[in-house]
Design a protein around this motif. Structure first.
Motif, PDB file in Angstrom:
ATOM      1  N   GLY A 134      49.601  25.811 -41.397  1.00 47.86           N
ATOM      2  CA  GLY A 134      50.201  24.737 -40.106  1.00 47.86           C
ATOM      3  C   GLY A 134      50.237  23.525 -40.301  1.00 47.86           C
ATOM      4  N   ILE A 135      51.276  22.632 -39.283  1.00 45.38           N
ATOM      5  CA  ILE A 135      51.510  21.312 -40.474  1.00 45.38           C
ATOM      6  C   ILE A 135      50.561  20.381 -40.310  1.00 45.38           C
ATOM      7  CG2 ILE A 135      52.839  19.451 -39.318  1.00 45.38           C
ATOM      8  CD1 ILE A 135      54.460  21.303 -38.539  1.00 45.38           C
ATOM      9  N   SER A 183      54.313  18.514 -45.510  1.00 42.81           N
ATOM     10  CA  SER A 183      55.071  19.844 -45.066  1.00 42.81           C
ATOM     11  C   SER A 183      56.892  18.877 -44.511  1.00 42.81           C
ATOM     12  CB  SER A 183      54.874  20.233 -43.357  1.00 42.81           C
ATOM     13  OG  SER A 183      53.570  20.562 -43.179  1.00 42.81           O
ATOM     14  N   VAL A 239      53.701  25.256 -36.357  1.00 44.59           N
ATOM     15  CA  VAL A 239      54.520  25.713 -37.345  1.00 44.59           C
ATOM     16  C   VAL A 239      55.965  25.189 -37.309  1.00 44.59           C
ATOM     17  CG1 VAL A 239      53.263  27.878 -37.250  1.00 44.59           C
ATOM     18  CG2 VAL A 239      55.318  27.766 -35.915  1.00 44.59           C
ATOM     19  N   TRP A 290      56.113  24.283 -41.135  1.00 41.91           N
ATOM     20  CA  TRP A 290      55.060  24.442 -41.572  1.00 41.91           C
ATOM     21  C   TRP A 290      55.565  24.617 -43.105  1.00 41.91           C
ATOM     22  CZ3 TRP A 290      51.584  29.930 -41.195  1.00 41.91           C
ATOM     23  CH2 TRP A 290      50.540  29.242 -41.954  1.00 41.91           C
TER      24      TRP A 290
END
Length: 133
Positions: free
Chosen positions: A20-21, A27, A85, A105
């Motif tokens: 994920g971020i 990102s 995300v 993400w």
């Protein structure tokens, strides 16, 4: 066998594999200003996330707005609800303009194509789920 798979999954998660971020991560992100009120932008971002994720039960949309600060956040979270995300952050510049920062993400399907679709949704004021550029 099932215990082995679970154990391997736990090792991967604890070994620093980022999902994920991540704060300060790499990102994909874009920032821009649009000629709309922050309320309009907030509702558009929330609607786009809801429409594009309809039928995809592994993701949830979380949205919150702060009228006192004239800010908003729309976040898409994946499995375990802690994996973010996609994110749209908004902040009023004035009554008719809003600063937007969108981040994904960086892994398919939450990549630059998703980021482009998120941006077009805000700019065109209609839900865009796929980027055609």
């Amino acid at each position: 066998m099932k215990a082995l798979v679970i154990s391997l999954g736990a090792v991967v998660l604890m070994s620093g594999c980022t999902m994920g971020i991540q704060p300060g991560g790499d990102s994909p992100s874009v920032s821009y200003t649009v000629p709309r009120s922050y309320q309009t932008v907030y509702l558009r971002a929330q609607n786009q996330a809801d429409e594009c994720l309809r039928g995809k039960k592994q993701y949830d949309v979380y949205a919150k707005v702060d009228p006192a600060l004239e800010t908003g956040l729309v976040s898409v979270r994946g499995p375990m609800q802690s994996i973010e995300v996609a994110r749209t952050e908004i902040k009023a510049v004035d009554a008719k303009h809003t600063q937007v920062t969108q981040t994904v993400w960086g892994r398919s399907p939450w990549d630059r194509n998703a980021l482009a679709a998120m941006r077009e949704s805000i700019r065109m004021d209609t839900s865009v789920c796929v980027a055609y550029k």
